[in-house]
Design a protein around this motif. Structure first.
Motif: not given
Length: 489
Positions: A132-143, A163-172, A417-419
């Motif tokens: 029901p959710v996704f990893f990011i919330r703005d399409a500019i981060k999708f690529p 993988v984990w560098d991106f996720w750890s820097l993208s708490p959403e 910004h409550d992730h």
């Protein structure tokens, strides 16, 4: 009835005299360029593969129907939802996200859940996932996000550091990461998983009144998932396990089905709800907005040709019908462009004319020409608008419903910004065994990460969601939960 012609022909319809031997200068001589049948076969063979999808490359599909079981016309004027008992033909494509066309079905990955409804007002595509959710919330981060899921350009291997560098820097991403690493990260089959529209959409009724809506396809087969060891075994022994299961179930008359339910939110609630309702990394509480049944989707027919139907099927969340509109969801807004554009590149300018994509009510517009235009191209009819020659005209009653917008044109993020709250709630909903498997999956996935600072940063996110969550991951990695100061150091 025309008698079937069994003669083998060239692509231009001429009978083929010899399909076993090419034309050569004698039995040992070189092949002659005049063998146009040989040249055509080789040239066509070289072009048999259209570019695979950048994401969702590996997939399976099926035909079926959608039947309305509850009258929700007070919320939407969409005709295919207009009356109880109404059936609409549809096609669905299930897929993994990150892997290539030949990758294994049973990997840990979200699953695409793309449905095309062939309605009397044109096609309607609902393009979501089994989450029901996704990893990011703005399409500019999708690529950037997808790059981390693909192969490293130097090693050509999957890269857990990225993988984990991106996720750890993208708490959403934490909410979706928790789902992905849970038991639901590897469904037992396509039949045993839910599907979601994920984004917030807008429904508008015949009186012009609108509501916000979220879609939930609940599997009637029940949720079932794969043990990680069995999934790994199947990936090696039968990488097409999910594709095979879906095909065989339908072929044997065991037709899978899903019950579609929606959450409805009044427009004004979006201003005060405790989470931004357009943030695709968040869910709406079902206590606040209970699920309402809409109808049932049944899959009862396999494709006759995989390439023509599954590979050439094109879906976009921008393929809409009157009564269903979009929301200001930033991720959705980007997909409205990106998906149609991907199909123009991958399949061709006229992809909507292909039988699998063509609407049952036909196409009536002023678009002309383009590569592979294989209908009459509008014939000799008028080719511009407005015109004085009785060409097709707009229907003002089908304009999208308005909603108020305001603000300064700038690069802005969501206000909320409550992730951590929803990810923590999900963790606490799991029983002890489910939490243990979640932590074990995360630890196994993070162990290959080379930089300790990436691990520590991600552990801190888990800890903020739930102290036990972060502590157990840290213990599994032989680390301690860092303080905020240590993470920032």
């Amino acid at each position: 009835m025309t008698k079937k012609d069994h003669r083998l022909t060239t692509s231009w319809g001429a009978p083929v005299g010899d399909n076993q031997n090419s034309i050569t200068a004698g039995s040992r001589g070189p092949t002659l360029i005049q063998d146009v049948h040989l040249l055509e076969k080789l040239a066509h063979f070289n072009r048999e593969r259209i570019p695979e999808r950048v994401v969702h490359a590996k997939g399976a599909g099926a035909h079926g129907y959608f039947e309305v079981t509850n009258d929700l016309s007070k919320y939407t004027k969409a005709k295919f939802l207009s009356e109880v008992g109404k059936k609409t033909p549809m096609f669905i494509r299930f897929s993994t996200v990150a892997g290539e066309l030949g990758s294994a079905d049973t990997v840990r990955d979200p699953r695409g859940f793309a449905v095309k409804f062939y309605t009397e007002d044109g096609n309607y595509d609902l393009v979501g996932n089994n989450t029901p959710v996704f990893f990011i919330r703005d399409a500019i981060k999708f690529p950037d996000f997808i790059h981390t899921q693909k192969r490293d350009p130097k090693t050509h291997l999957k890269n857990p550091n990225a993988v984990w560098d991106f996720w750890s820097l993208s708490p959403e991403s934490l909410h979706q990461v928790t789902i992905l690493m849970s038991d639901r990260g590897i469904p037992a089959t396509f039949r045993h998983m839910n599907g979601y529209g994920s984004h917030t959409f807008k429904w508008t009724n015949a009186e012009g009144e609108s509501v916000w809506v979220k879609y939930h396809f609940k599997t009637d087969q029940g949720i079932k998932n794969l043990d990680v060891n069995l999934a790994a075994k199947l990936a090696g022994e039968n990488p097409d396990y999910h594709t095979e299961d879906l095909y065989n179930a339908i072929e044997n008359g065991d037709y899978p089905s899903w019950t579609l339910k929606v959450q409805i939110m009044p427009l004004e609630d979006a201003e005060t709800y405790r989470f931004d309702p357009f943030d695709v990394t968040k869910v709406w509480s079902q206590k606040d907005y209970p699920l309402i049944e809409v109808g049932k989707m049944v899959l009862n027919r396999n494709p006759e040709n995989y390439f023509a139907e599954v590979e050439q099927a094109t879906f976009s969340p921008g393929t809409l019908v009157p009564g269903i509109d979009v929301s200001p969801d930033k991720m959705l807004q980007g997909r409205l462009f990106a998906y149609h554009d991907a199909h123009r590149y991958r399949v061709g300018t006229n992809h909507q004319l292909l039988p699998i994509n063509r609407p049952i009510n036909g196409i009536n517009n002023y678009q002309r020409d383009g590569s592979m235009r294989f209908d009459d191209n509008g014939g000799g009819s008028v080719y511009y608008e407005p015109n004085s020659y009785d060409g097709p005209k707009e229907t003002p009653e089908n304009k999208q419903a308005e909603y108020a917008v305001s603000g300064v044109a700038a690069s802005t993020s969501y206000d909320h910004h409550d992730h951590y709250t929803q990810a923590g709630d999900l963790y606490r909903l799991m029983n002890k065994e489910e939490r243990e498997r979640l932590v074990s999956n995360i630890v196994a996935a993070m162990k290959p990460v080379e930089k300790e600072e990436i691990k520590l940063r991600q552990i801190r996110h888990f800890y903020k969601a739930d102290p036990e969550y972060g502590t157990k991951v840290a213990e599994g990695l032989g680390l301690k939960v860092p303080t905020d100061e240590e993470v920032l150091a």
